[in-house]
Design a protein around this motif. Structure first.
Motif, short mmCIF file in Angstrom:
data_model
loop_
_atom_site.label_atom_id
_atom_site.label_comp_id
_atom_site.label_asym_id
_atom_site.label_seq_id
_atom_site.Cartn_x
_atom_site.Cartn_y
_atom_site.Cartn_z
N THR A 151 -12.44 -1.38 -3.39
CA THR A 151 -12.98 -1.01 -2.07
C THR A 151 -12.07 -1.53 -0.95
N ALA A 152 -11.63 -2.78 -1.11
CA ALA A 152 -10.78 -3.38 -0.08
C ALA A 152 -9.47 -2.61 0.07
N ILE A 153 -8.90 -2.18 -1.05
CA ILE A 153 -7.65 -1.41 -0.99
C ILE A 153 -7.88 -0.08 -0.27
N ALA A 154 -8.99 0.57 -0.60
CA ALA A 154 -9.31 1.84 0.06
C ALA A 154 -9.44 1.62 1.57
N GLU A 155 -10.06 0.51 1.96
CA GLU A 155 -10.23 0.22 3.39
C GLU A 155 -8.89 -0.05 4.07
N VAL A 156 -8.03 -0.82 3.40
CA VAL A 156 -6.71 -1.10 4.01
C VAL A 156 -5.92 0.20 4.14
N ARG A 157 -6.01 1.05 3.13
CA ARG A 157 -5.26 2.33 3.22
C ARG A 157 -5.76 3.17 4.38
N LEU A 158 -7.07 3.13 4.61
CA LEU A 158 -7.65 3.87 5.73
C LEU A 158 -7.18 3.28 7.07
N THR A 159 -7.14 1.95 7.12
CA THR A 159 -6.64 1.28 8.33
C THR A 159 -5.20 1.69 8.61
N ILE A 160 -4.39 1.76 7.57
CA ILE A 160 -2.98 2.16 7.74
C ILE A 160 -2.91 3.59 8.29
N LEU A 161 -3.70 4.47 7.68
CA LEU A 161 -3.69 5.88 8.09
C LEU A 161 -4.10 6.04 9.55
N ARG A 162 -5.13 5.28 9.94
CA ARG A 162 -5.59 5.35 11.34
C ARG A 162 -4.52 4.83 12.29
N ALA A 163 -3.84 3.75 11.90
CA ALA A 163 -2.79 3.20 12.77
C ALA A 163 -1.61 4.17 12.85
N GLU A 164 -1.27 4.80 11.73
CA GLU A 164 -0.18 5.79 11.76
C GLU A 164 -0.52 6.90 12.76
N GLU A 165 -1.77 7.34 12.71
CA GLU A 165 -2.19 8.41 13.60
C GLU A 165 -2.16 7.94 15.06
N LYS A 166 -2.72 6.75 15.29
CA LYS A 166 -2.83 6.22 16.65
C LYS A 166 -1.47 6.01 17.31
N TYR A 167 -0.49 5.56 16.53
CA TYR A 167 0.81 5.23 17.13
C TYR A 167 1.88 6.28 16.87
N GLY A 168 1.44 7.48 16.51
CA GLY A 168 2.38 8.59 16.39
C GLY A 168 3.32 8.48 15.21
N ARG A 169 2.89 7.78 14.19
CA ARG A 169 3.73 7.66 12.98
C ARG A 169 3.36 8.78 12.01
N THR A 170 4.33 9.19 11.18
CA THR A 170 4.07 10.18 10.14
C THR A 170 3.04 9.63 9.16
N ALA A 171 2.09 10.47 8.75
CA ALA A 171 1.09 10.02 7.79
C ALA A 171 1.76 9.59 6.49
N ASN A 172 1.32 8.48 5.93
CA ASN A 172 1.85 7.92 4.69
C ASN A 172 3.31 7.46 4.78
N SER A 173 3.75 7.11 5.97
CA SER A 173 5.11 6.59 6.10
C SER A 173 5.14 5.06 5.97
N VAL A 174 3.97 4.43 5.92
CA VAL A 174 3.91 2.97 5.78
C VAL A 174 3.40 2.63 4.38
N GLU A 175 4.21 1.90 3.63
CA GLU A 175 3.81 1.53 2.28
C GLU A 175 3.00 0.23 2.30
N LEU A 176 2.12 0.12 1.31
CA LEU A 176 1.27 -1.07 1.18
C LEU A 176 1.76 -1.94 0.02
N LEU A 177 2.20 -3.14 0.38
CA LEU A 177 2.57 -4.13 -0.64
C LEU A 177 1.38 -5.07 -0.79
N ALA A 178 0.79 -5.12 -1.98
CA ALA A 178 -0.36 -6.00 -2.22
C ALA A 178 0.15 -7.38 -2.61
#
Ligand SMILES: *Cc1c(COP(=O)(O)O)cnc(C)c1O
Length: 236
Positions: A12-39
């Motif tokens: 669940t936590a990973i799903a939430e972090v991925r959603l946070t990343i996606l929202r930030a990408e959208e908010k700051y004009g970044r390409t969707a899925n351009s930020v990788e998640l290192l756990a």
């Protein structure tokens, strides 16, 4: 019960972090899925890493050499990509060269040369980030200015078993978005400057659980998240 009721806390936590990343990408004009998640799984036991793998997580960061090497050996089947993100003494470079896929904290030519010599022939080049430290010039870890950065990058360019990918930074802690963002902006500027010599650089490793929004706003391509996925760590 929701359909996600069977998911573990980590999934669940990973799903939430991925959603946070996606929202930030959208908010700051970044390409969707351009930020990788290192756990960042440092200090956390193997069953927790396996839960993350079940959630589709494949990139993991470790800070302590022996702990990382043990996890890599036990999770060989899983096809994960292992990133070393901790401070490294020169007498431990061999274990990193032999076991990890990436190394984020190089700041001296001598360490790079050792990693190059010790990287086994049958493995692809070790992927490298140079650690920069633009907030605290008196700290020991990290390159503090563009001349030193270029000098280390130039020597790495001659080493066949290493591949320079970009920069990594851990800014001074702040809870304030604008302060965080100002720190990341300095890293981004240095990255752009280095890219004028090395246009193939593609990685900006910055942002952790508490400042990933600001990092994504300033061009991070890889955030390193521990606490928000695996929970608090015991103090050493
Ligand atoms: C521990 C660590 C992280 C993860 O930090 P969290 O605040 O737990 O997300 C990221 N990067 C480095 C270099 C670390 O040592």
């Amino acid at each position: 019960m929701t359909q996600n009721a069977h998911m573990t806390q980590i999934q669940t936590a990973i799903a939430e972090v991925r959603l946070t990343i996606l929202r930030a990408e959208e908010k700051y004009g970044r390409t969707a899925n351009s930020v990788e998640l290192l756990a960042v799984s440092k200090t956390k036991p193997i069953p927790m890493v396996q839960e993350a793998i079940k959630a589709g997580q494949l990139l993991f960061g470790e800070n302590y050499v022996q702990e990382g090497v043990d996890k890599i050996a036990q999770l060989q089947q899983a096809n994960c990509c292992w990133h070393f993100i901790g401070p490294l003494q020169s007498n431990k470079t061999k274990l990193v060269a032999e076991n990890f896929d990436w190394m984020h904290t190089v700041s001296r030519t001598k360490i790079a040369q050792r990693l190059n010599e010790q990287r086994p022939e049958h493995l692809p080049p070790l992927q490298l980030c140079l650690q920069v430290n633009l907030d605290d010039e008196h700290s020991k870890s990290g390159i503090t200015n563009i001349n030193d950065l270029k000098a280390v990058a130039d020597s790495i360019a001659t080493l066949p078993n290493l591949k320079l990918r970009g920069l990594m930074s851990i800014p001074t802690h702040s809870n304030e978005f604008n302060t965080q963002r100002a720190s990341f902006a300095k890293v981004r500027e240095m990255f752009e400057t280095l890219k004028s010599d090395y246009p193939e650089l593609d990685t900006l490793s910055m942002g952790m659980s508490g400042d990933l929004d600001a990092a994504i706003a300033e061009g991070s391509t890889m955030i390193r998240v521990g606490t928000a996925i695996f929970g608090q760590r015991d103090k050493k």
